[in-house]
Design an enzyme around this catalytic site. Structure first.
Site, mmCIF file in Angstrom:
data_model
loop_
_atom_site.group_PDB
_atom_site.id
_atom_site.type_symbol
_atom_site.label_atom_id
_atom_site.label_comp_id
_atom_site.label_asym_id
_atom_site.label_seq_id
_atom_site.Cartn_x
_atom_site.Cartn_y
_atom_site.Cartn_z
ATOM 1 N N HIS A 126 1.657 -7.779 -3.506
ATOM 2 C CA HIS A 126 0.970 -8.942 -3.263
ATOM 3 C C HIS A 126 0.862 -10.051 -4.169
ATOM 4 O O HIS A 126 0.789 -11.145 -3.844
ATOM 5 C CB HIS A 126 -0.447 -8.391 -2.956
ATOM 6 N N HIS A 158 7.385 -9.983 2.569
ATOM 7 C CA HIS A 158 6.777 -8.699 2.027
ATOM 8 C C HIS A 158 7.421 -7.660 1.317
ATOM 9 O O HIS A 158 7.097 -7.104 0.298
ATOM 10 C CB HIS A 158 5.874 -8.436 3.169
ATOM 11 N N ASN A 212 -0.807 1.725 -0.359
ATOM 12 C CA ASN A 212 -0.676 0.384 -0.965
ATOM 13 C C ASN A 212 0.220 0.572 -2.332
ATOM 14 O O ASN A 212 0.417 -0.109 -2.988
ATOM 15 C CB ASN A 212 -2.049 -0.024 -1.469
ATOM 16 N N LYS A 224 3.033 7.833 7.835
ATOM 17 C CA LYS A 224 1.804 6.626 8.076
ATOM 18 C C LYS A 224 0.695 7.550 8.787
ATOM 19 O O LYS A 224 -0.499 7.282 8.277
ATOM 20 C CB LYS A 224 2.308 5.434 8.709
ATOM 21 N N HIS A 236 2.283 -2.262 -3.537
ATOM 22 C CA HIS A 236 1.543 -3.597 -3.161
ATOM 23 C C HIS A 236 0.881 -4.111 -4.188
ATOM 24 O O HIS A 236 0.383 -5.473 -3.908
ATOM 25 C CB HIS A 236 0.893 -3.107 -1.798
ATOM 26 N N LYS A 281 -5.344 -1.600 11.277
ATOM 27 C CA LYS A 281 -5.610 -2.549 10.347
ATOM 28 C C LYS A 281 -5.191 -3.979 11.114
ATOM 29 O O LYS A 281 -3.916 -4.104 11.147
ATOM 30 C CB LYS A 281 -5.070 -2.438 9.196
ATOM 31 N N GLU A 303 -9.955 3.799 5.250
ATOM 32 C CA GLU A 303 -9.602 3.571 3.736
ATOM 33 C C GLU A 303 -10.477 3.571 2.601
ATOM 34 O O GLU A 303 -10.807 2.979 1.775
ATOM 35 C CB GLU A 303 -8.734 2.192 3.494
ATOM 36 N N GLU A 305 9.470 -0.602 3.534
ATOM 37 C CA GLU A 305 8.391 0.197 3.671
ATOM 38 C C GLU A 305 8.664 1.564 3.839
ATOM 39 O O GLU A 305 7.812 2.557 3.838
ATOM 40 C CB GLU A 305 7.406 -0.343 4.956
ATOM 41 N N ARG A 321 -5.866 6.853 2.229
ATOM 42 C CA ARG A 321 -4.938 5.813 2.959
ATOM 43 C C ARG A 321 -4.648 4.693 1.791
ATOM 44 O O ARG A 321 -3.646 4.261 2.097
ATOM 45 C CB ARG A 321 -6.066 5.111 3.965
ATOM 46 N N ARG A 354 -16.373 -8.971 21.872
ATOM 47 C CA ARG A 354 -16.514 -7.820 21.186
ATOM 48 C C ARG A 354 -15.603 -6.448 21.390
ATOM 49 O O ARG A 354 -16.003 -5.396 20.812
ATOM 50 C CB ARG A 354 -18.076 -7.076 21.282
HETATM 51 P P1 NAD Z 1 6.579 -11.381 11.215
HETATM 52 O O1 NAD Z 1 5.908 -11.058 11.853
HETATM 53 O O2 NAD Z 1 6.414 -12.664 10.129
HETATM 54 O O3 NAD Z 1 8.127 -11.318 11.113
HETATM 55 C C1 NAD Z 1 8.949 -11.717 10.443
HETATM 56 C C2 NAD Z 1 10.168 -12.680 10.963
HETATM 57 O O4 NAD Z 1 10.950 -11.913 11.969
HETATM 58 C C3 NAD Z 1 9.136 -13.844 11.824
HETATM 59 O O5 NAD Z 1 9.737 -15.331 11.618
HETATM 60 C C4 NAD Z 1 9.480 -13.415 13.318
HETATM 61 O O6 NAD Z 1 9.483 -14.571 14.215
HETATM 62 C C5 NAD Z 1 10.846 -12.731 13.081
HETATM 63 N N1 NAD Z 1 11.022 -11.876 14.343
HETATM 64 C C6 NAD Z 1 10.430 -10.898 14.932
HETATM 65 N N2 NAD Z 1 11.156 -10.014 15.486
HETATM 66 C C7 NAD Z 1 12.254 -10.473 15.640
HETATM 67 C C8 NAD Z 1 13.119 -9.921 16.402
HETATM 68 N N3 NAD Z 1 13.260 -9.045 16.877
HETATM 69 N N4 NAD Z 1 14.645 -10.834 16.100
HETATM 70 C C9 NAD Z 1 14.546 -11.820 15.017
HETATM 71 N N5 NAD Z 1 13.745 -12.434 14.709
HETATM 72 C C10 NAD Z 1 12.452 -11.592 14.814
HETATM 73 O O7 NAD Z 1 6.340 -10.292 9.797
HETATM 74 P P2 NAD Z 1 6.882 -8.620 9.564
HETATM 75 O O8 NAD Z 1 7.602 -8.624 8.368
HETATM 76 O O9 NAD Z 1 7.147 -7.868 10.723
HETATM 77 O O10 NAD Z 1 5.326 -8.362 9.105
HETATM 78 C C11 NAD Z 1 4.650 -8.872 7.999
HETATM 79 C C12 NAD Z 1 2.957 -9.053 8.388
HETATM 80 O O11 NAD Z 1 2.866 -7.834 8.702
HETATM 81 C C13 NAD Z 1 2.363 -9.745 7.315
HETATM 82 O O12 NAD Z 1 1.530 -10.693 7.771
HETATM 83 C C14 NAD Z 1 1.470 -8.488 6.525
HETATM 84 O O13 NAD Z 1 0.270 -8.859 6.111
HETATM 85 C C15 NAD Z 1 1.437 -7.574 8.069
HETATM 86 N N6 NAD Z 1 1.289 -6.140 7.696
HETATM 87 C C16 NAD Z 1 0.166 -5.584 8.380
HETATM 88 C C17 NAD Z 1 -0.062 -4.121 8.013
HETATM 89 C C18 NAD Z 1 -1.144 -3.567 8.806
HETATM 90 O O14 NAD Z 1 -1.203 -2.269 8.548
HETATM 91 N N7 NAD Z 1 -1.598 -4.211 9.529
HETATM 92 C C19 NAD Z 1 1.054 -3.484 7.201
HETATM 93 C C20 NAD Z 1 2.044 -3.956 6.643
HETATM 94 C C21 NAD Z 1 2.154 -5.495 7.045
HETATM 95 ZN ZN ZN Z 2 3.200 -3.511 3.080
#
Ligand code: NAD
Ligand code: ZN
Length: 356
Positions: free
Chosen positions: A250, A263, A243, A225, A246, A141, A235, A183, A239, A120
């Site tokens: 998306h 993304h 998006n 942010k 997006h 999130k 949200e 972003e 908030r 939990r």
């Molecule tokens: P990711 O975690 O998939 O990383 C992208 C790629 O970069 C992966 O292949 C990873 O292995 C690689 N990588 C990570 N750090 C590295 C480094 N220092 N050097 C080399 N390679 C590295 O993706 P991301 O782009 O960081 O994030 C996208 C994800 O985040 C999506 O799933 C999206 O839904 C989520 N997201 C969440 C929120 C939220 O508020 N929670 C907001 C925006 C996006």
């Molecule tokens: Zn985003």
């Protein structure tokens, strides 16, 4: 080192940003998590290969347990979530243990949801390693994907702290830099025209951006942010402005198959689309052509991939979480820095899609 204090209704916590901030982790653990029993590091294959050793060195006195997920979106499946929970149980993690999320947004979303649901809820700390994670690691999130929809199974769950060590960003491939920087540009568009003009003047090339300018951009992005999240943690209102870009973004990601299009690349197309809609429907006075010229120079391709069908994209956009009933609801801009939720007709959406 820069510290940004995130203030939400449920929690206040620090984001430490700078080169080498990982060295402060140990102190933080000793002073903030008294009676800490175990540490579980959740990371992915790529980050583990590149940087895990450095993190383990910092934490060597704690002898952390390691769980390595597949890289990218594949980390956010039920199966990987289940395996991570099994690792936690097998190693006797309890309510006084902490989960350390070490990687990009995918690992952060997975680890956060493991932390939110294990017994939990146990504490977790974000140690982001991508530019995109300036966004995803802040705000609480957390989620995994369902085969029927991205981020559909999740929670609002804030970390104890975020340690954003910019040294780790140096190994990012340019595609990921571009994804994350979209972003940053979004944060400027929805909140701060001066920041946008500063970016346009100071970032002509994304690969050779200096560490100092990158740090300034990320700090500013996190502050923006925070501004939205602090007013509306769950949200129900402002908030949703985060998006921006997006709704179409998306839809493109989903139509291309998750992981085949980053993304941020998809969101950039969505932002150009939303800017054009804003010019048309809200009399935004903004030179979209000039903006497109700049982002194209940064390496973004803002053309819709030609095999995508307009009908499918519209269908996906209607499914968007912001849409209610039959209408399409978009975040548009009245001015740069002034977002607004706006209903848009299918006819207008289709016309504008064809012009992209
Ligand atoms: P990711 O975690 O998939 O990383 C992208 C790629 O970069 C992966 O292949 C990873 O292995 C690689 N990588 C990570 N750090 C590295 C480094 N220092 N050097 C080399 N390679 C590295 O993706 P991301 O782009 O960081 O994030 C996208 C994800 O985040 C999506 O799933 C999206 O839904 C989520 N997201 C969440 C929120 C939220 O508020 N929670 C907001 C925006 C996006
Ligand atoms: Zn985003």
């Amino acid at each position: 080192m820069e510290t940004i204090q995130i203030q939400t209704e449920s929690k206040s916590y620090a984001v430490f940003v700078g080169e080498g901030v990982r060295k402060e982790l140990n102190d933080f653990l000793s002073t903030h998590l008294t009676d800490l029993t175990r540490i579980l590091i959740i990371t992915d294959e790529t980050v583990a290969k590149l940087h895990l050793q450095e993190l383990q060195t910092v934490l060597s006195t704690w002898n952390p347990i390691i769980f390595i997920a597949p890289s990218g979106e594949k980390a956010k499946t039920f199966d990987v979530y289940y395996q991570a929970l099994s690792t936690a149980l097998e190693n006797g993690l309890d309510r006084k243990s902490v989960i350390l999320s070490f990687g990009g947004g995918a690992v952060g979303d997975l680890s956060g949801f493991v932390a939110a649901s294990y017994m939990r809820g146990i504490p977790f700390i974000q140690v982001p390693t991508t530019i995109l994670a300036h966004d995803s690691a802040v705000g609480g999130k957390v989620a995994i994907n369902h085969p029927l929809g991205k981020n559909m199974i999740g929670a609002f769950y804030q970390p104890e702290a975020v340690f954003y060590d910019l040294e780790w960003l140096k190994t990012l491939p340019v595609k990921e830099i571009r994804s994350g920087f979209a972003e940053v540009i979004k944060h400027a568009l929805i909140s701060d025209s001066d920041f946008l003009y500063w970016l346009q003047a100071n970032v002509p090339d994304i690969q050779s951006i200096s560490q100092e300018r990158l740090a300034d951009s990320l700090i500013k992005g996190i502050e923006i942010k925070n501004k939205f999240v602090s007013q509306d943690e769950r949200e129900t209102g402002v908030r949703a402005y985060l998006n921006f870009g997006h709704t179409l973004g998306h839809a493109i990601e989903s139509e291309m198959g998750y992981g085949n299009f980053t993304h941020g690349e998809a969101v950039m197309i969505g932002m150009v689309y939303a800017l054009k809609l804003s010019n048309q429907l809200l009399n935004l006075s903004f030179n979209v052509k000039e903006f497109v010229r700049w982002v194209t120079e940064l390496g973004y391709d803002i053309k819709l991939p030609s095999h995508l069908s307009y009908e499918q994209l519209l269908r996906k956009m209607k499914q968007d979480k912001k849409s209610v009933g039959e209408s399409y609801r978009f975040v548009l801009l009245e001015q740069i820095g002034q977002p607004k939720l706006q209903e848009v007709s299918e006819k207008v959406l289709l016309e504008e899609l064809k012009r992209l």
